[in-house]
Scaffold this motif. Structure first.
Motif, PDB file in Angstrom:
ATOM      1  N   GLU A   1       0.744  -1.084   0.209  1.00  0.00           N
ATOM      2  CA  GLU A   1       0.062  -0.042  -0.051  1.00  0.00           C
ATOM      3  C   GLU A   1       0.893   1.364  -0.099  1.00  0.00           C
ATOM      4  O   GLU A   1       0.626   2.090  -0.692  1.00  0.00           O
ATOM      5  CB  GLU A   1      -0.899   0.018   1.355  1.00  0.00           C
ATOM      6  CG  GLU A   1      -2.294  -0.865   0.998  1.00  0.00           C
ATOM      7  CD  GLU A   1      -3.249  -0.408  -0.183  1.00  0.00           C
ATOM      8  OE1 GLU A   1      -2.930   0.849  -0.645  1.00  0.00           O
ATOM      9  OE2 GLU A   1      -3.976  -0.964  -0.529  1.00  0.00           O
ATOM     10  N   VAL A   2       1.788   1.196   0.957  1.00  0.00           N
ATOM     11  CA  VAL A   2       2.617   2.480   1.061  1.00  0.00           C
ATOM     12  C   VAL A   2       3.529   2.783  -0.121  1.00  0.00           C
ATOM     13  O   VAL A   2       3.390   3.809  -0.641  1.00  0.00           O
ATOM     14  CB  VAL A   2       3.725   2.342   2.155  1.00  0.00           C
ATOM     15  CG1 VAL A   2       4.597   3.781   2.311  1.00  0.00           C
ATOM     16  CG2 VAL A   2       2.644   2.431   3.360  1.00  0.00           C
ATOM     17  N   GLU A   3       3.977   1.697  -0.886  1.00  0.00           N
ATOM     18  CA  GLU A   3       4.792   1.906  -2.087  1.00  0.00           C
ATOM     19  C   GLU A   3       3.756   2.068  -3.423  1.00  0.00           C
ATOM     20  O   GLU A   3       4.373   2.441  -4.312  1.00  0.00           O
ATOM     21  CB  GLU A   3       5.423   0.603  -2.393  1.00  0.00           C
ATOM     22  CG  GLU A   3       6.679   0.315  -1.419  1.00  0.00           C
ATOM     23  CD  GLU A   3       7.680  -0.606  -1.762  1.00  0.00           C
ATOM     24  OE1 GLU A   3       7.397  -1.530  -2.551  1.00  0.00           O
ATOM     25  OE2 GLU A   3       8.737  -0.740  -1.138  1.00  0.00           O
ATOM     26  N   SER A   4       2.460   1.978  -3.195  1.00  0.00           N
ATOM     27  CA  SER A   4       1.696   2.420  -4.119  1.00  0.00           C
ATOM     28  C   SER A   4       1.338   3.833  -4.046  1.00  0.00           C
ATOM     29  O   SER A   4       0.764   4.409  -5.030  1.00  0.00           O
ATOM     30  CB  SER A   4       0.278   1.666  -4.074  1.00  0.00           C
ATOM     31  OG  SER A   4      -0.512   2.065  -3.192  1.00  0.00           O
ATOM     32  N   LEU A   5       1.959   4.614  -3.425  1.00  0.00           N
ATOM     33  CA  LEU A   5       1.693   6.123  -3.084  1.00  0.00           C
ATOM     34  C   LEU A   5       2.700   6.481  -4.283  1.00  0.00           C
ATOM     35  O   LEU A   5       4.037   6.191  -4.435  1.00  0.00           O
ATOM     36  CB  LEU A   5       2.308   6.740  -1.893  1.00  0.00           C
ATOM     37  CG  LEU A   5       1.173   6.774  -0.901  1.00  0.00           C
ATOM     38  CD1 LEU A   5       2.105   7.071   0.448  1.00  0.00           C
ATOM     39  CD2 LEU A   5       0.168   7.609  -1.306  1.00  0.00           C
ATOM     40  N   PRO A   6       2.437   7.508  -5.110  1.00  0.00           N
ATOM     41  CA  PRO A   6       3.235   8.023  -6.493  1.00  0.00           C
ATOM     42  C   PRO A   6       4.582   8.482  -5.877  1.00  0.00           C
ATOM     43  O   PRO A   6       5.575   8.149  -6.577  1.00  0.00           O
ATOM     44  CB  PRO A   6       2.351   9.065  -6.917  1.00  0.00           C
ATOM     45  CG  PRO A   6       1.212   9.314  -6.195  1.00  0.00           C
ATOM     46  CD  PRO A   6       1.041   8.231  -5.160  1.00  0.00           C
ATOM     47  N   GLY A   7       4.721   9.326  -4.771  1.00  0.00           N
ATOM     48  CA  GLY A   7       6.030   9.603  -4.601  1.00  0.00           C
ATOM     49  C   GLY A   7       7.010   8.821  -3.675  1.00  0.00           C
ATOM     50  O   GLY A   7       8.152   9.079  -3.485  1.00  0.00           O
ATOM     51  N   VAL A   8       6.614   7.632  -3.542  1.00  0.00           N
ATOM     52  CA  VAL A   8       7.444   6.643  -2.506  1.00  0.00           C
ATOM     53  C   VAL A   8       8.128   5.658  -3.325  1.00  0.00           C
ATOM     54  O   VAL A   8       7.569   5.000  -4.362  1.00  0.00           O
ATOM     55  CB  VAL A   8       6.454   5.950  -1.497  1.00  0.00           C
ATOM     56  CG1 VAL A   8       7.188   4.762  -0.873  1.00  0.00           C
ATOM     57  CG2 VAL A   8       5.773   6.838  -0.665  1.00  0.00           C
ATOM     58  N   ALA A   9       9.301   5.535  -3.279  1.00  0.00           N
ATOM     59  CA  ALA A   9      10.235   4.593  -4.153  1.00  0.00           C
ATOM     60  C   ALA A   9      10.089   3.430  -3.160  1.00  0.00           C
ATOM     61  O   ALA A   9      10.307   2.193  -3.853  1.00  0.00           O
ATOM     62  CB  ALA A   9      11.559   5.303  -3.967  1.00  0.00           C
ATOM     63  N   ARG A  10      10.222   3.539  -1.867  1.00  0.00           N
ATOM     64  CA  ARG A  10      10.655   2.254  -1.169  1.00  0.00           C
ATOM     65  C   ARG A  10       9.832   2.520   0.174  1.00  0.00           C
ATOM     66  O   ARG A  10       9.846   3.370   0.835  1.00  0.00           O
ATOM     67  CB  ARG A  10      12.041   1.813  -1.043  1.00  0.00           C
ATOM     68  CG  ARG A  10      12.171   0.715  -0.309  1.00  0.00           C
ATOM     69  CD  ARG A  10      13.745   0.268  -0.545  1.00  0.00           C
ATOM     70  NE  ARG A  10      13.997  -0.701   0.564  1.00  0.00           N
ATOM     71  CZ  ARG A  10      14.547  -0.660   1.589  1.00  0.00           C
ATOM     72  NH1 ARG A  10      14.626   0.714   2.176  1.00  0.00           N
ATOM     73  NH2 ARG A  10      14.873  -1.512   2.458  1.00  0.00           N
ATOM     74  N   ALA A  11       9.338   1.476   0.778  1.00  0.00           N
ATOM     75  CA  ALA A  11       8.636   1.275   2.228  1.00  0.00           C
ATOM     76  C   ALA A  11       9.523   0.322   2.893  1.00  0.00           C
ATOM     77  O   ALA A  11       9.325  -0.932   2.600  1.00  0.00           O
ATOM     78  CB  ALA A  11       7.279   1.116   2.143  1.00  0.00           C
ATOM     79  N   ALA A  12      10.091   0.461   4.156  1.00  0.00           N
ATOM     80  CA  ALA A  12      10.540  -0.317   4.916  1.00  0.00           C
ATOM     81  C   ALA A  12       9.569  -0.572   6.031  1.00  0.00           C
ATOM     82  O   ALA A  12       9.234   0.442   6.741  1.00  0.00           O
ATOM     83  CB  ALA A  12      11.858   0.334   5.544  1.00  0.00           C
ATOM     84  N   ILE A  13       9.445  -1.794   6.483  1.00  0.00           N
ATOM     85  CA  ILE A  13       8.339  -2.129   7.511  1.00  0.00           C
ATOM     86  C   ILE A  13       8.954  -2.915   8.436  1.00  0.00           C
ATOM     87  O   ILE A  13       9.646  -3.830   8.493  1.00  0.00           O
ATOM     88  CB  ILE A  13       7.168  -3.168   6.683  1.00  0.00           C
ATOM     89  CG1 ILE A  13       6.479  -2.579   5.465  1.00  0.00           C
ATOM     90  CG2 ILE A  13       6.014  -3.314   7.727  1.00  0.00           C
ATOM     91  CD1 ILE A  13       5.732  -1.066   5.484  1.00  0.00           C
ATOM     92  N   GLU A  14       8.539  -2.393   9.817  1.00  0.00           N
ATOM     93  CA  GLU A  14       9.066  -3.135  10.930  1.00  0.00           C
ATOM     94  C   GLU A  14       7.849  -3.548  11.826  1.00  0.00           C
ATOM     95  O   GLU A  14       7.147  -2.627  12.390  1.00  0.00           O
ATOM     96  CB  GLU A  14      10.046  -1.990  11.500  1.00  0.00           C
ATOM     97  CG  GLU A  14      10.671  -3.010  12.829  1.00  0.00           C
ATOM     98  CD  GLU A  14      11.590  -1.907  13.661  1.00  0.00           C
ATOM     99  OE1 GLU A  14      12.353  -1.217  12.966  1.00  0.00           O
ATOM    100  OE2 GLU A  14      11.606  -1.742  14.757  1.00  0.00           O
ATOM    101  N   LEU A  15       7.941  -4.833  12.042  1.00  0.00           N
ATOM    102  CA  LEU A  15       6.975  -5.514  13.075  1.00  0.00           C
ATOM    103  C   LEU A  15       7.707  -5.428  14.091  1.00  0.00           C
ATOM    104  O   LEU A  15       8.778  -6.037  14.273  1.00  0.00           O
ATOM    105  CB  LEU A  15       6.452  -6.531  12.588  1.00  0.00           C
ATOM    106  CG  LEU A  15       5.848  -7.437  13.443  1.00  0.00           C
ATOM    107  CD1 LEU A  15       4.432  -6.946  13.953  1.00  0.00           C
ATOM    108  CD2 LEU A  15       5.582  -9.142  12.765  1.00  0.00           C
TER     109      LEU A  15
END
Lengths: 356, 302
Positions: free
Chosen positions: B100-114
């Motif tokens: 979802e976050v990476e589908s934002l137009p300005g975002v190249a990469r999302a790092a997720i931390e559980l």
């Protein structure tokens, strides 16, 4: 006994209690630490603030405190021990039949000792089951299908190995099978607490009673649908009951569903001690009511007669407990003296004459 | 915030505008579409999301930059109600959050931390490196797709209850309800936020709130119910069509699915509160707590 303001007495059998040891010395695996921490979150999440324990006393509370919490501070008349071994996590087990027996032997009339089996233990497990029957005359077993055992992270009640053990139970007269079906934990992608395996086991062993602990939450829907078709399936209310504290309306909905699908004769109260103390829990359960809307929706009642069955009579039926005879016996068994309960069992409504 | 879509229900953004700066609100809006699959409720609404950081493109201070990124990097941390939450469920939420976050137009990469999960290492590594579940968890019995489908089915069942409730209230008979098909639904000509259902072979329409019907449709699509050879829109929990006489039983069973989710939601809520209580003892390993035995040790134990 729980006595209402109108003097009505309700005999309380707490069908789900433990004497556990989660002391740091007993933990051999991080899972053991996470397990007790998770329990503790359940404890603080649902216990009224002024009744909460601290984590250290929660790890290991011992037999004396347990007796006092059940009989001295709460209205519990009898408790049914449900062991949980978790040998891969705890050196001497988390809550074993032999630990539980410590207290049961001190108050033999007050406790029912249940055993357990794990089909993955094979022949040794079979011999252990026989030992439990012989030594403690168990009438029931608690089964923890998501228990780790070496490389295995769970087992199914409807597996071939499990059926061998259920056959053995049947042969030995161990009639009450209590599978724990609670929140999903390991193993990984599979759901070891899925209730679907109860269906086939209950159909295949009509002579046994299957008391699904925690009413399958979070699989209440699957559980109720199975129980609606299998008359030997029961619901243990441990974990569901504390919802009545903060979310009485939600509790009413769940009770509405359970009473609708299973009826009032197949539900058993359990505190899950020491997850929760029965003193405030029994009180809360007694105060719980369905809303008018829920009564209309479900067409059921959660009145005092229903509560009487759930709190004690249904468990008495499964475990052949003669409530009137017990009351008689409890007048002189010393518990009333130990915990300063006075003439708790002197009887107002029972047909037995006063004893003086 | 009422959105409860999961990524599988959403087509990727077709927004081709030049990337505006990514805002926490935009990230949050995307995360709001990620659901706890067991509760069919947004992870934002459930308060799982703990931290959102945005490192704008060209931010020198961002040590984790991969170098090839031509947009912002977003960091999202979340915690579940207990360390024992199903790893499969946790995996789905972490993966959906990344998507979802990476589908934002300005975002190249999302790092997720559980955080604070018994399998946080495997899950964080697997999701951030884009591994399949089976590779992150070699001892699992397979992937997570069947688990997702099972939970989607439950969500469909619960949502059906709301949709059929709305239609019955609007005046559909039981017979009509059992026979409704996708093509009887008319969103286009109905007023905003409403849906019309054509009955009596298109002679009459009843009108109701579109939201529960749309929510149902999304899960019906996700579970493949609408692709079935039977045209009926509503099904039993086993996904069979039913007739007017069975409406009552099906309604009772779909009600039960919703009560189950609500009950579990209550449990999760309480655990979540307890976990984040101020005076809670630390959850992570206490000093001196033994560590997990190696695989060899465990194999020996069998």
């Amino acid at each position: 006994m729980y006595v209402t303001d109108d003097g009505e007495e309700l005999f309380v059998i707490d069908s789900h209690v433990h004497l556990w040891d989660a002391s740091e010395e007993n933990i051999t695996h991080e899972g053991g630490e996470q397990f007790i921490q998770c329990f503790y979150d359940y404890h603080t999440g649902f216990t009224p603030e002024e009744k909460q324990w601290d984590l250290d006393e929660y790890r290991q509370y011992g037999a004396d405190r347990m007796a006092e919490d059940l009989f001295g501070n709460a209205a519990v008349d009898m408790g049914i021990f449900q062991p949980t071994y978790l040998n891969d996590f705890y050196a001497d087990g988390f809550n074993t039949i032999d630990d539980n027996a410590e207290l049961a032997e001190r108050y033999p009339e007050r406790f029912v000792l249940n055993g357990r089996f794990d089909p993955r233990d094979g022949e040794a497990g079979m011999r252990e089951l026989e030992r439990q029957k012989e030594e403690y005359d168990i009438q029931g077993v608690k089964l923890y299908t998501a228990e780790w055992n070496g490389d295995s992270k769970g087992w199914r009640l409807d597996s071939e190995e499990s059926f061998r053990f259920l056959e053995k139970c049947s042969e030995l007269g161990i009639e009450n099978i209590h599978p724990h079906k609670g929140p999903t934990i390991r193993p990984l992608n599979r759901d070891a607490f899925d209730v679907a395996d109860v269906d086939d086991a209950a159909t295949s062993f009509p002579e046994l009673n299957f008391v699904v602990e925690h009413v399958g939450l979070p699989r209440l829907d699957d559980f109720c649908w199975i129980a609606a078709q299998e008359p030997n399936v029961y619901g243990g209310l441990a974990v569901a009951a504390p919802l009545a504290v903060h979310r009485p309306r939600k509790f009413g909905e769940i009770m509405g569903e359970l009473l609708f699908w299973l009826g009032e004769d197949r539900l058993l109260f359990g505190s899950d001690y020491a997850l929760w103390n029965p003193d405030w829990l029994v009180e809360t359960f007694m105060d719980a009511e369905l809303t008018d809307e829920q009564r209309d929706e479900y067409g059921v009642e959660l009145d005092i007669e229903t509560k009487r069955k759930i709190l004690g009579e249904n468990a008495a039926e499964l475990y052949d407990i003669d409530i009137e005879a017990k009351k008689e016996q409890f007048r002189t068994d010393g518990v009333a003296d130990d915990f300063d309960l006075g003439d708790h069992y002197a009887g107002g409504t029972s047909a037995t004459p006063a004893d003086d | 915030m009422s959105s409860e879509h999961s990524p599988s229900e959403h087509s990727p953004s077709t927004d081709t505008e030049p990337a505006a700066a990514t805002t926490p609100a935009a990230v949050r809006e995307r995360l709001d579409r990620v659901t706890d699959p067991e509760l069919d409720t947004s992870i934002v609404e459930l308060d799982y999301v703990e931290e959102i950081q945005i490192h704008p493109a060209g931010d020198e201070g961002n040590a984790d930059r991969t170098g090839d990124a031509d947009g912002d990097e977003v960091f999202v941390a979340f915690t579940l109600p207990t360390a024992w939450c199903s790893p499969a469920f946790a995996w789905m939420m972490a993966g959906d959050a990344r998507t979802e976050v990476e589908s934002l137009p300005g975002v190249a990469r999302a790092a997720i931390e559980l955080r604070d999960h018994m399998h946080e290492r495997e899950i964080n590594r697997g999701i951030n490196e884009g591994l399949p579940f089976e590779e992150a968890f070699p001892d699992a019995d397979g992937g997570v797709e069947s688990v997702r489908l099972e939970l989607d089915r439950k969500a469909r069942t619960a949502r059906q209850h709301d949709a059929t409730g709305a239609l019955l209230e609007a005046g559909l008979t039981r017979e009509q309800l059992a026979g409704v098909t996708r093509s009887d639904l008319d969103f286009g000509d109905a007023p905003e936020g409403r849906v019309r259902v054509w009955v009596r072979e298109g002679a009459v329409a009843v009108e109701t709130d579109a939201d529960p019907v749309e929510r149902y449709l999304r899960k019906a699509e996700a579970t493949g119910v609408l692709d079935d050879e039977h045209p009926e829109l509503f099904r039993t929990p086993e996904e069979e069509p039913f007739d007017g006489d069975e409406v009552e039983l099906v309604r009772q069973r779909t009600r039960l699915a919703g009560v189950n989710m609500g009950g579990q939601g209550t449990v999760c809520d309480a655990l979540n509160d307890a976990r984040h209580a101020e005076d809670r003892p630390p959850l992570s390993m206490r000093e001196g707590t033994p560590v997990r035995p190696s695989e060899e040790d465990r194999a020996d134990a069998d």
